[in-house]
Design an enzyme around this catalytic site. Structure first.
Site, mmCIF file in Angstrom:
data_model
loop_
_atom_site.group_PDB
_atom_site.id
_atom_site.type_symbol
_atom_site.label_atom_id
_atom_site.label_comp_id
_atom_site.label_asym_id
_atom_site.label_seq_id
_atom_site.Cartn_x
_atom_site.Cartn_y
_atom_site.Cartn_z
ATOM 1 C CB SER A 145 -6.340 -7.401 1.076
ATOM 2 O OG SER A 145 -5.859 -6.241 0.527
ATOM 3 C CE1 TYR A 158 -10.774 -7.219 -2.450
ATOM 4 C CE2 TYR A 158 -9.236 -5.665 -1.290
ATOM 5 C CZ TYR A 158 -9.632 -7.016 -2.000
ATOM 6 O OH TYR A 158 -8.533 -7.946 -2.055
#
Length: 263
Positions: A145, A158
Site C-alpha cells: 500500500s 494497517y
C-alpha cells in the site's frame, strides 16, 4: 525448469473481490490456472469464479481459507500445491482494515490485521519457495500500500503491517535473487474496492466529517490526480511482474498511487 507449454499456476489470496478479483481475472485471461481464495458462501464463491473465468482457457478453482488463522494460511498453499503440483506466481493480496485511534484500537483487531496481511504472506511464501527454487522460476507479488511507504493517522495496525510487508518483500528478494525468483511489492493509493468503501463510515466518525467530505478531503486529498485508482490498473502491473521481461525487477516497491508518494 518450467515447461513453457504448461499453463502457469497462480495463487491470488483474497481474490473474490476488489484488487484480488481483478488480478485473478487478468491471469485467467492470459491462460493461467488460477487458485482463487476467500471466505465466501458457496453462492458468492461461485459468482466470483464466474466473473474470473467465465470465458477463459482454464477454469479457476476456489480454495476457502480464513487467513486470520495461521494453520489455514499454511493449509491454503498446501492445498494448491496438492491440486496443481506447483505455484509459479504467488500474489499476497488479502488484507483487512480498521480505522481507530491507537488508544481505542482493540488489540484483537491489531492482531487480526497483522495475521491476514503479514503472517499469511510469510506463510504462503514459505510454502511456495521450495518448489520455485526447484524449478528455477517464481514470481512473488505482495500487494502492500502507499501506507507501506507513508503513514496516516488512525491506521496504526494497517500502516505498521504494510511497512512490514515491504520489508519482507525486500528480504525475500535478496535471498532468492540468483534462483530465477523475484519478489516485489505493489503499493497502491486509494483504490475503490469494498475494503475502501467500508472505511468511509469509520473515517467519517473519527474525523468528524460527512462521508462525502471524507472521500474528497481525506481519501483523495493525498492523490494529486484526485481520482481513485482502478483495480484493473493494479492487475496489469501484477501481470507484467509475473512475466519473463520482469526478471530484473526484484526487491522493489512500485507505487500506483496517483502521485501520492511523489510529494
Amino acid at each position: 525448469m518450467v515447461d513453457p507449454k504448461e499453463p502457469k499456476v497462480a495463487l491470488v489470496t483474497g481474490s473474490t473481490s476488489g484488487i484480488g478479483l481483478a488480478i485473478a481475472r487478468r491471469y485467467a485471461e492470459a491462460g493461467y490456472r488460477v487458485a482463487v481464495n476467500g471466505i465466501e458462501t458457496p453462492e458468492k464463491a461461485a459468482k466470483a469464479l464466474a466473473t474470473i473465468g467465465g470465458d477463459t482457457p482454464h477454469a479457476p478453482s476456489y480454495f476457502a481459507a480464513n487467513l486470520a488463522d495461521s494453520a489455514e494460511s499454511t493449509g491454503l498453499a498446501s492445498s494448491v500445491l496438492e491440486r496443481f503440483g506447483r505455484i509459479d506466481v504467488l500474489v499476497n493480496n488479502a488484507g483487512i482494515q480498521k480505522v481507530a485511534p491507537v488508544d481505542e484500537l482493540d488489540p484483537l483487531d491489531f492482531q487480526r490485521i497483522v495475521a491476514v496481511s503479514l503472517d499469511s504472506a510469510f506463510l504462503t511464501i514459505r510454502a511456495a519457495l521450495p518448489g520455485m527454487k526447484e524449478r528455477g522460476f517464481g514470481r512473488i507479488i505482495n500487494i502492500a500500500s502507499a501506507h507501506g511507504l507513508r503513514a496516516s493517522p488512525f491506521k496504526s495496525a494497517y500502516v505498521a503491517t504494510k511497512h512490514a510487508v515491504v520489508g519482507l518483500t525486500k528480504t525475500v528478494a535478496l535471498e532468492v535473487a540468483e534462483q530465477g525468483i523475484t519478489c516485489n511489492a505493489i503499493c497502491p493509493g486509494y483504490v475503490w474496492t469494498p475494503l475502501v468503501a467500508a472505511q468511509v463510515a469509520d473515517q467519517a466518525r473519527v474525523h468528524g466529517m460527512s462521508e462525502e467530505d471524507v472521500i474528497k478531503k481525506v481519501m483523495l486529498a493525498p492523490q494529486p490526480t484526485r481520482r481513485f485508482v482502478q483495480p484493473e490498473e493494479i492487475a496489469e502491473m501484477a501481470f507484467y511482474l509475473a512475466g519473463e521481461m520482469a526478471r530484473s525487477i526484484t526487491g522493489t516497491t512500485i507505487s500506483i498511487d496517483g502521485g501520492w508518494t511523489a510529494k
